[in-house]
Write a protein that holds these residues in place. Structure first.
Motif, PDB file in Angstrom:
ATOM      1  N   THR A 179     -12.967   2.617  -8.671  1.00  0.00           N
ATOM      2  CA  THR A 179     -13.155   1.550  -9.655  1.00  0.00           C
ATOM      3  C   THR A 179     -14.608   1.081  -9.658  1.00  0.00           C
ATOM      4  O   THR A 179     -15.208   0.874 -10.712  1.00  0.00           O
ATOM      5  CB  THR A 179     -12.205   0.371  -9.351  1.00  0.00           C
ATOM      6  OG1 THR A 179     -10.868   0.859  -9.381  1.00  0.00           O
ATOM      7  CG2 THR A 179     -12.352  -0.743 -10.371  1.00  0.00           C
ATOM      8  N   ASP A 202      -6.356   6.970   1.810  1.00  0.00           N
ATOM      9  CA  ASP A 202      -5.579   5.793   1.418  1.00  0.00           C
ATOM     10  C   ASP A 202      -5.753   5.567  -0.092  1.00  0.00           C
ATOM     11  O   ASP A 202      -6.861   5.320  -0.562  1.00  0.00           O
ATOM     12  CB  ASP A 202      -6.088   4.586   2.215  1.00  0.00           C
ATOM     13  CG  ASP A 202      -5.367   3.301   1.853  1.00  0.00           C
ATOM     14  OD1 ASP A 202      -4.762   3.237   0.755  1.00  0.00           O
ATOM     15  OD2 ASP A 202      -5.397   2.361   2.654  1.00  0.00           O
ATOM     16  N   ASN A 216     -14.244  -0.508   2.721  1.00  0.00           N
ATOM     17  CA  ASN A 216     -13.021   0.265   2.609  1.00  0.00           C
ATOM     18  C   ASN A 216     -13.176   1.727   2.948  1.00  0.00           C
ATOM     19  O   ASN A 216     -12.238   2.502   2.799  1.00  0.00           O
ATOM     20  CB  ASN A 216     -12.622   0.189   1.119  1.00  0.00           C
ATOM     21  CG  ASN A 216     -11.232  -0.267   0.967  1.00  0.00           C
ATOM     22  OD1 ASN A 216     -10.411   0.057   1.815  1.00  0.00           O
ATOM     23  ND2 ASN A 216     -10.947  -0.982  -0.082  1.00  0.00           N
ATOM     24  N   PRO A 228     -14.166  -5.767  -8.356  1.00  0.00           N
ATOM     25  CA  PRO A 228     -13.406  -5.184  -9.471  1.00  0.00           C
ATOM     26  C   PRO A 228     -12.929  -6.222 -10.486  1.00  0.00           C
ATOM     27  O   PRO A 228     -13.027  -5.999 -11.698  1.00  0.00           O
ATOM     28  CB  PRO A 228     -12.212  -4.490  -8.794  1.00  0.00           C
ATOM     29  CG  PRO A 228     -12.330  -4.679  -7.340  1.00  0.00           C
ATOM     30  CD  PRO A 228     -13.613  -5.371  -7.048  1.00  0.00           C
ATOM     31  N   LEU A 247      -8.788   3.889  -4.833  1.00  0.00           N
ATOM     32  CA  LEU A 247      -8.828   3.240  -6.148  1.00  0.00           C
ATOM     33  C   LEU A 247      -9.973   2.230  -6.215  1.00  0.00           C
ATOM     34  O   LEU A 247     -10.682   2.147  -7.218  1.00  0.00           O
ATOM     35  CB  LEU A 247      -7.488   2.550  -6.442  1.00  0.00           C
ATOM     36  CG  LEU A 247      -7.443   1.765  -7.759  1.00  0.00           C
ATOM     37  CD1 LEU A 247      -7.635   2.696  -8.954  1.00  0.00           C
ATOM     38  CD2 LEU A 247      -6.129   0.993  -7.896  1.00  0.00           C
ATOM     39  N   GLN A 248     -10.172   1.461  -5.127  1.00  0.00           N
ATOM     40  CA  GLN A 248     -11.245   0.465  -5.154  1.00  0.00           C
ATOM     41  C   GLN A 248     -12.619   1.124  -5.256  1.00  0.00           C
ATOM     42  O   GLN A 248     -13.480   0.664  -6.005  1.00  0.00           O
ATOM     43  CB  GLN A 248     -11.186  -0.430  -3.908  1.00  0.00           C
ATOM     44  CG  GLN A 248     -10.393  -1.690  -4.169  1.00  0.00           C
ATOM     45  CD  GLN A 248     -10.505  -2.707  -3.068  1.00  0.00           C
ATOM     46  OE1 GLN A 248     -10.865  -2.394  -1.936  1.00  0.00           O
ATOM     47  NE2 GLN A 248     -10.166  -3.938  -3.385  1.00  0.00           N
ATOM     48  N   VAL A 283     -14.881  -4.395  -2.826  1.00  0.00           N
ATOM     49  CA  VAL A 283     -13.696  -5.228  -2.600  1.00  0.00           C
ATOM     50  C   VAL A 283     -13.699  -6.497  -3.461  1.00  0.00           C
ATOM     51  O   VAL A 283     -12.672  -6.895  -3.981  1.00  0.00           O
ATOM     52  CB  VAL A 283     -13.570  -5.599  -1.101  1.00  0.00           C
ATOM     53  CG1 VAL A 283     -12.426  -6.577  -0.868  1.00  0.00           C
ATOM     54  CG2 VAL A 283     -13.341  -4.337  -0.288  1.00  0.00           C
ATOM     55  N   MET A 339     -10.062  -2.701   7.187  1.00  0.00           N
ATOM     56  CA  MET A 339      -9.554  -2.338   5.860  1.00  0.00           C
ATOM     57  C   MET A 339      -9.413  -0.827   5.737  1.00  0.00           C
ATOM     58  O   MET A 339      -8.659  -0.327   4.925  1.00  0.00           O
ATOM     59  CB  MET A 339     -10.497  -2.832   4.764  1.00  0.00           C
ATOM     60  CG  MET A 339     -10.289  -4.287   4.414  1.00  0.00           C
ATOM     61  SD  MET A 339     -11.189  -4.755   2.934  1.00  0.00           S
ATOM     62  CE  MET A 339     -10.195  -3.988   1.661  1.00  0.00           C
ATOM     63  N   ASN A 340     -10.193  -0.110   6.525  1.00  0.00           N
ATOM     64  CA  ASN A 340     -10.079   1.350   6.542  1.00  0.00           C
ATOM     65  C   ASN A 340      -9.151   1.705   7.723  1.00  0.00           C
ATOM     66  O   ASN A 340      -8.584   0.810   8.339  1.00  0.00           O
ATOM     67  CB  ASN A 340     -11.474   1.983   6.636  1.00  0.00           C
ATOM     68  CG  ASN A 340     -12.053   1.901   8.028  1.00  0.00           C
ATOM     69  OD1 ASN A 340     -11.529   1.187   8.882  1.00  0.00           O
ATOM     70  ND2 ASN A 340     -13.118   2.616   8.264  1.00  0.00           N
ATOM     71  N   ALA A 396      -5.032   3.148  -2.090  1.00  0.00           N
ATOM     72  CA  ALA A 396      -5.534   1.832  -2.506  1.00  0.00           C
ATOM     73  C   ALA A 396      -7.040   1.738  -2.268  1.00  0.00           C
ATOM     74  O   ALA A 396      -7.788   1.219  -3.099  1.00  0.00           O
ATOM     75  CB  ALA A 396      -4.800   0.727  -1.757  1.00  0.00           C
ATOM     76  N   SER A 397      -7.492   2.252  -1.134  1.00  0.00           N
ATOM     77  CA  SER A 397      -8.934   2.247  -0.843  1.00  0.00           C
ATOM     78  C   SER A 397      -9.670   3.142  -1.826  1.00  0.00           C
ATOM     79  O   SER A 397     -10.747   2.796  -2.322  1.00  0.00           O
ATOM     80  CB  SER A 397      -9.205   2.750   0.581  1.00  0.00           C
ATOM     81  OG  SER A 397      -8.619   1.896   1.537  1.00  0.00           O
TER      82      SER A 397
END
Lengths: 467, 224
Positions: free
Chosen positions: A86, A77, A65, A39, A82-83, A36, A413-414, A79-80
């Motif tokens: 990444t 998810d 996440n 990145p 992707l993090q 989190v 966040m999850n 967005a999660s």
């Protein structure tokens, strides 16, 4: 050399040079990285064509996440996902050691670091996460940093720091039966206030601290940030050394003995001066429950919700707003408040000892109907060890959900979140508005109180349960 | 780092203590890999109603404070999580200066890394300032970092303290990493003299996973 505190000894051993802005460059021994807060730091390195100076002192793991129910497929998810992806790309590019999501070693970074023996006395340890204070339990100087500082540590293995003031929190006597490290920590936060530690590094000492096991010491240091101090620390002793002995990444044989010798010298000198000393009597600590949306809004479980009108004028509107948000009235008893959800886990209380304390209360009983109860182990290792002891079955038979490791409902966040208005007995670390989900109402408690509350369907005192 | 010298802007009063970084930027907005675009989510739970519409009672949704460049808050602003997403969201919204009774430490540091000036003023001063800027006609505030003054209400001037090094860094907009890398030879010499070698990180036999990268026998340094 004049007498020094443990903080000063560790500082002196890592301070490289003073820069012209009054900061010191501090050598960092361990840099823990999550998905989190890293990145943008890796991106910063790329933009300037910089490298990670010491990847071998760095370790990365995704925890905030990650899903805790099902790890078979990709993260749902986007967005999660992707993090996490990444992070995986970044550790590949910059050659940083990484614990993959499906590894049995994956978990919350503050649980995993000590487990792997990466956390050792005398080290400087940083992470882009405020609960990095956890690692101070081993006599390390450990604190949370922002992403710009993450980038600075990645690029240079140093951090620019100004020296902190020192505070000794001495906790005399022994905790009463039924009171845990979590209750002690909440009592300390209630005593200091959420800004009481600002500008200080806290060293915990005294009979009650020495009596804590390593899990308890980690819980106490973990919550130091909730009193505003970035770091909390405890002098390493025989318990610390025994806990570390035999772990991966800890020296063995004669080298271990030599390390123990060095570690023993870290203890604050007897005549060292602290900028401030606070003395607490462990006998005053009962099982504690927070009633508000700040961790210092805490009372013993047999207490009542305070009346905002009893506080100074300036604080009244905020305290009324807190009670409004929490759906509580002045004078209301804490014990017996109906709850919807129980969350046992987090970097505060997600260790084997925490799960064992909860299991002892739950064994052979059932979760109250209508209550959703989650056990989220702090790491894959904690999960495996608990399963070896059969704790998973104790929880599953009682009606708890038994999850994979991660931060989970501590910060939602999850997908593990509270619905608006839901009331939760939670072993996590923050009861901020919306922390566990928009409109969610969090009561911070110990694993024992959380377990007892799951069985009762109400905030319950574990000391009163029939065994 | 973005430079900061002087700022004249609308100041929004937020008379609440312990504004935590979850309030400034709720956790669900941390799922980004960028610094930009977080302004829309700033103070999301206070700024928006459950149906997503703007909460007309929240100061940043009202004229003239919707264009605020300065916040005037209470005590312990920025407590809680270390998320730098909080200052990024403030910056993205247009806030370049926060005046408060006190700040939490990590947040205070994070501000300087992003060209945001955090100013601490005494309680009586800040109470008067908050009351003044709550009046739409008197919400303009001038902040001068070089002279270390906050000016408002048609000429009331408040001096403030700031560490000289922090002040200079903001005014010059320094690249701290570049500065540190310039003394790299000193760092290496220090490491040679003070660090011991340790073996590479191990995940342990129970790990069930091989370590992805960087475990190939690199020299592990740490202070003795």
């Amino acid at each position: 050399m004049p007498p020094r505190t443990m903080y000063e000894k560790i500082w002196d051993a890592h301070a490289i040079l003073e820069m012209d802005d009054g900061t010191w460059l501090l050598h960092i021994d361990r840099h823990l990285v999550n998905e989190v807060t890293s990145p943008q730091a890796f991106e910063g390195l790329r933009m300037q064509d910089r490298t990670v100076a010491h990847p071998e002192l760095t370790i990365a793991v995704a925890d905030h996440n990650v899903p805790t129910d099902n790890r078979d497929g990709p993260i749902e998810d986007p967005a999660s996902r992707l993090q996490v992806e990444t992070l995986e790309r970044n550790v590949e590019q910059f050659k940083v050691p990484y614990i993959p999501l499906r590894s049995a070693r994956q978990g919350i970074v503050h649980v995993v670091g000590p487990e792997l023996g990466l956390t050792q006395p005398g080290m400087t340890i940083v992470c882009g996460d405020s609960h990095t204070s956890t690692h101070g339990a081993f006599g390390a100087l450990a604190f949370g940093i922002g992403t710009s500082e993450v980038e600075h540590v990645l690029a240079t293995q140093t951090l620019r720091q100004r020296p902190s003031k020192t505070m000794l929190v001495r906790i005399d006597n022994a905790l009463c039966a039924g009171a845990s490290a979590k209750d002690l920590a909440l009592h300390v936060i209630g005593t200091l206030g959420t800004a009481g530690g600002t500008g200080y590094v806290i060293e915990y000492a005294g009979a009650a601290v020495e009596a804590l096991d390593m899990a308890g010491r980690m819980t106490l240091c973990n919550l130091t940030i909730e009193a505003g101090a970035r770091a909390g620390m405890i002098a390493p002793d025989r318990k610390t050394f025994d806990w570390l002995h035999g772990r991966p990444n800890v020296a063995q044989g004669e080298e271990f003995d030599a390390a123990v010798e060095r570690w023993g010298a870290l203890r604050s000198d007897a005549s060292a001066k602290f900028d401030k000393t606070v003395i607490i009597d462990a006998r005053d600590v009962a099982p504690m429950v927070t009633w508000g949306t700040s961790p210092d809004a805490v009372v013993p479980i047999n207490g009542v919700v305070p009346d905002p009108e009893d506080f100074p004028e300036q604080q009244k509107p905020q305290l009324h707003a807190m009670l409004d948000y929490m759906g509580l009235a002045p004078g209301q008893a804490i014990e017996g408040l109906p709850i919807d959800v129980v969350f046992i886990g987090s970097c505060t209380n997600g260790r084997l000892e925490d799960l064992a304390a909860a299991a002892e209360i739950v064994r052979g009983k059932k979760v109250a109907s209508g209550v959703r109860a989650l056990i989220v182990p702090g790491s894959g290792q904690v999960r495996l060890q608990a399963e070896d002891l059969g704790l998973d079955l104790v929880f599953l038979e009682a009606g708890f959900e038994w999850r994979e490791a991660g931060c989970s409902m501590c910060l939602g966040m999850n997908p593990d979140r509270l619905a608006p208005g839901e009331r939760c007995a939670s072993t996590s670390n923050r009861n901020f508005e919306g922390r566990q989900g928009t409109g969610g109402r969090t009561h911070l408690v110990s694993p024992a109180v959380a377990a007892a509350s799951a069985l009762s369907g109400k905030i319950a005192d574990p000391r009163k349960l029939e065994r | 780092m973005t430079r900061f010298e002087r700022l004249e802007a609308t100041a929004a009063p937020i008379p609440i203590d312990n504004i935590d970084t979850d309030k400034i930027l709720p956790g669900e907005f941390l799922k980004t890999v960028e610094r930009k675009g977080l302004g829309r989510a700033l103070f999301a739970r206070m700024r928006y109603r459950a149906d997503g519409s703007l909460n007309p009672d929240f100061v940043l949704n009202r004229v003239p404070w919707a264009n605020a460049g300065i916040l005037v808050a209470g005590a312990n602003f920025g407590c809680g999580s270390s998320r730098e997403h909080a200052p990024w969201a403030l910056l993205d919204f247009g806030i370049r200066c926060i005046i408060a009774e006190s700040f939490a430490e990590i947040f205070y540091n994070n501000c300087f890394k992003n060209g945001i000036l955090p100013i601490v003023l005494a309680v009586p001063e800040i109470s008067a300032l908050r009351e003044t800027v709550a009046d739409a006609g008197r919400a303009r505030v001038r902040v001068d970092l070089i002279g270390q003054t906050v000016t408002y209400g048609g000429g009331i001037e408040l001096p403030f303290d700031i560490a000289e090094g922090r002040k200079r860094a903001l005014i010059e907009g320094r690249d701290e990493i570049a500065e540190t890398l310039r003394v790299r030879s000193t760092l290496l010499a220090w490491q040679q003299a003070n660090c011991r070698e340790l073996p590479p990180i191990l995940l342990g036999e129970n790990g069930g996973a091989k370590l992805g990268h960087g475990s190939g026998g690199a020299v592990l340094l740490r202070a003795a």
